[in-house]
Design an enzyme around this catalytic site. Structure first.
Site, short mmCIF file in Angstrom:
data_model
loop_
_atom_site.label_atom_id
_atom_site.label_comp_id
_atom_site.label_asym_id
_atom_site.label_seq_id
_atom_site.Cartn_x
_atom_site.Cartn_y
_atom_site.Cartn_z
N ASP A 1 35.73 82.08 31.99
CA ASP A 1 37.07 82.12 31.79
C ASP A 1 37.62 81.49 32.84
O ASP A 1 39.03 81.08 32.65
CB ASP A 1 36.79 83.06 30.90
CG ASP A 1 37.61 84.42 31.24
OD1 ASP A 1 36.74 84.91 32.92
OD2 ASP A 1 37.66 85.26 31.15
N HIS A 2 37.31 82.14 34.06
CA HIS A 2 38.23 81.72 35.24
C HIS A 2 37.56 81.65 36.71
O HIS A 2 36.53 82.59 36.57
CB HIS A 2 40.05 82.28 35.25
CG HIS A 2 39.72 83.27 34.93
ND1 HIS A 2 39.82 83.93 35.39
CD2 HIS A 2 40.42 83.93 33.32
CE1 HIS A 2 39.57 85.09 35.33
NE2 HIS A 2 39.98 85.18 34.39
N ASP B 1 32.38 86.59 31.95
CA ASP B 1 34.10 86.56 31.74
C ASP B 1 34.78 86.61 32.96
O ASP B 1 34.12 88.02 34.38
CB ASP B 1 34.55 88.69 31.66
CG ASP B 1 35.61 88.54 30.36
OD1 ASP B 1 36.30 87.99 30.98
OD2 ASP B 1 36.17 89.82 30.46
N HIS C 1 40.15 86.88 23.08
CA HIS C 1 40.71 88.07 24.13
C HIS C 1 40.75 88.88 22.83
O HIS C 1 42.06 88.86 22.18
CB HIS C 1 42.00 87.98 25.17
CG HIS C 1 42.37 89.35 25.80
ND1 HIS C 1 41.91 89.45 27.04
CD2 HIS C 1 43.19 90.73 25.70
CE1 HIS C 1 41.96 91.01 27.26
NE2 HIS C 1 43.06 90.98 27.14
N CYS D 1 42.12 85.71 31.16
CA CYS D 1 41.49 85.24 30.00
C CYS D 1 42.09 85.11 29.12
O CYS D 1 41.69 83.79 28.75
CB CYS D 1 41.47 87.13 29.73
SG CYS D 1 40.46 86.89 28.58
#
Ligand SMILES: *[C@@H]1O[C@H](CO)[C@@H](O)[C@H](O)[C@H]1NC(C)=O
Ligand SMILES: *[C@@H]1O[C@H](CO)[C@@H](O)[C@H](O)[C@H]1NC(C)=O
Ligand SMILES: *[C@@H]1O[C@H](CO)[C@@H](O)[C@H](O)[C@H]1NC(C)=O
Ligand SMILES: *[C@@H]1O[C@H](CO)[C@@H](O)[C@H](O)[C@H]1NC(C)=O
Length: 492
Positions: A309-310, A28, A124, A70
């Site tokens: 996730d990013h 995450d 999420h 997210c």
């Protein structure tokens, strides 16, 4: 003949014994803070387990998320569709309600005879996944919760002593332990598995076992050399990092989060050090899970993918968290290990998108491949807006996508961003939300152009420089024509 045919069908039947398992690991808020991405100069790294995995994987050096938040990002790669199809742009909306009743990656494997198990943070949690974790996706789901950083002692970071951890194990320790238990159970079953393991770190609060701090002496933690907003940056591109400022210790500093203000140097150093430590801790937890896969002799039968996730900003531009279209927020780590295909390791600099994961893992596992979604696909349960990367595993140096697309919404304005080999171009346009979800490309609020050959940190917005007109026009066209035209030129 009949017997032969039956034998063949049994062999080919997805989910039959002999099919490859899938271990799908997510971290995450992880930017490419790994040794294997060191050319991006993101600061110190210590990730031996992920680096080892990368050595036996296709390592994607330039993978871009479709949305730097997210739930929109996860919803996109788990459904194989882009945010303008899922209609998920925040943490509150559920794709099955606002986008369509799409078949997700775990659900697809489940429908093909796999046992689908989820642990930790995959969707999420909360409203974005039906107040649960999208129950249709799983045969079993294990949600573990964060103990530290709960209301009352909401600190942005904490190095936790062994004694404290004995009393209260950290959430990712619990997730790794459950993943090991699940792997043991799944290894005894006759059906193959799709096991998704979602670690919570390095997301805020940066909580990690004390020992990881010693890997990163404070004297080696540098401040970002570009702690200012890009020259000529439009205000809409900014995010005032309310997420970080909501922690009690940071809130007490009275920071406004406005462009060209920064947090005090010692706070920036502490936060960066804590993030690096949390990354290293998460790497150790991944290592425990991978060691169990080896111990159970499943390595040759298991596809393993690992992603963040990013991306993330750690004081670069004076920014924190994600919530932007800058390279720091949309560039994230990705590696995919397919036994028999990536054993020697392959590295590619080609542009790929997170929406490509679903079709890739499906093809690598030998399941029926996903067809490309038509323009309007809300009524189609299974299709994809990505492209399988299996071809890149064999030919990592071949020209692949010529553009990768991301977007970020601020209220009634959507920022559409395109990354090409050399440039990032972002156009902020008027956008109407539900129920029309319509961008008005004629109502341009602001534009940004960054030249990654001369300015890989995106410190100067060139969109309105006199000699940029031609390149802006060309990138605008690429952005408006969109991802479909990029896909039609691809092999495989
Ligand atoms: C969504 O699709 C699943 C099958 O994939 C079905 O069981 C479920 O009832 C559908 N939900 C809605 C709201 O249509
Ligand atoms: C921020 O600082 C940079 C560098 O000093 C300057 O060029 C830029 O115009 C400033 N931006 C804003 C929004 O104040
Ligand atoms: C922040 O604001 C509060 C309330 O106005 C004040 O008491 C405190 O001293 C300020 N802190 C800093 C670091 O400026
Ligand atoms: C796994 O595959 C590799 C490469 O094909 C092979 O060398 C190795 O012996 C295999 N290991 C097992 C346990 O089958």
């Amino acid at each position: 003949m009949f017997m032969l045919l039956c034998g063949l069908i049994a062999l080919l039947l997805p989910g039959a014994k002999g099919a490859k398992n899938v271990l799908f690991i997510i971290a995450d808020d992880l930017r490419p803070q790994l040794d294997v991405y060191k050319e991006f100069n993101l600061g110190p790294t210590h990730t031996p387990n992920l680096d080892e995995l990368a050595g036996k994987s296709l390592l994607l050096k330039r993978a871009y998320v479709q949305y730097a938040l997210c739930s929109p990002s996860r919803t996109s790669f788990l459904t194989g569709r882009r945010p303008d199809t899922t209609h998920v742009y925040d943490l509150d909306h559920y794709f099955r309600t606002v986008g369509g009743n799409f078949t997700t990656m775990p659900q697809y494997f489940k429908n093909h005879g796999y046992r689908s198990v989820g642990i930790g943070k995959i969707y999420h949690p909360g409203m974005a996944a039906s107040h649960g974790n999208d129950p249709i996706s799983w045969n079993e789901f294990y949600r573990e919760t964060e103990e530290f950083g709960a209301a009352g002692h909401k600190l942005s970071w904490k190095a936790v002593s062994d004694a404290e951890r004995q009393k209260t194990p950290l959430v990712d320790e619990k997730i790794a332990a459950q993943a090991k238990r699940s792997l043991n159970e799944l290894s005894k079953m006759s059906q193959p598995f799709f096991l998704a393991v979602g670690f919570h770190k390095p997301h805020l609060p940066f909580v990690f076992p004390q020992k990881f701090l010693s890997t990163f002496p404070l004297s080696e933690i540098h401040l970002p050399n570009n702690a200012y907003a890009p020259v000529d940056m439009p205000r809409i591109a900014w995010s005032s990092y309310g997420e970080l400022r909501s922690y009690n210790d940071i809130g007490a500093l009275n920071a406004t989060g406005q462009p060209n203000t920064t947090l005090p140097d010692h706070i920036v150093r502490d936060l960066r050090r804590a993030y690096f430590s949390a990354v290293s801790y998460m790497d150790a937890m991944v290592g425990e899970v991978l060691a169990e896969v080896k111990k159970l002799n499943l390595m040759n039968d298991t596809i393993i993918s690992f992603i963040g996730d990013h991306g993330y900003s750690l004081g670069e531009h004076g920014l924190w968290n994600k919530h932007t279209n800058f390279e720091d927020a949309v560039h994230a780590p990705m590696m995919i290990r397919v036994p028999g295909l990536t054993d020697q390791g392959a590295v590619t600099d080609q542009l790929v998108e997170f929406v490509d994961l679903f079709p890739t893992i499906v093809e690598a596992a030998g399941l029926p491949q996903l067809t490309m979604c038509p323009e309007q696909s809300s009524h189609i349960d299974i299709c994809s807006e990505g492209k399988s990367m299996v071809h890149l595993m064999k030919y990592p140096h071949e020209q692949w996508k010529t553009a990768a697309f991301s977007q970020y919404r601020h209220g009634h304005v959507m920022g559409y961003s395109v990354r090409t080999n050399r440039y990032r171009y972002t156009e902020w346009v008027k956008f109407s939300g539900a129920p029309n979800y319509k961008a008005d490309l004629s109502e341009v609020v602001a534009e940004e152009l960054y030249d990654h050959v001369q300015d890989m940190q995106e410190n100067i917005n060139l969109a309105h420089h006199g000699n940029s007109a031609n390149i802006v026009a060309s990138l605008k066209k690429t952005l408006h024509v969109g991802w479909r035209s990029i896909h039609t030129n691809l092999i495989g």
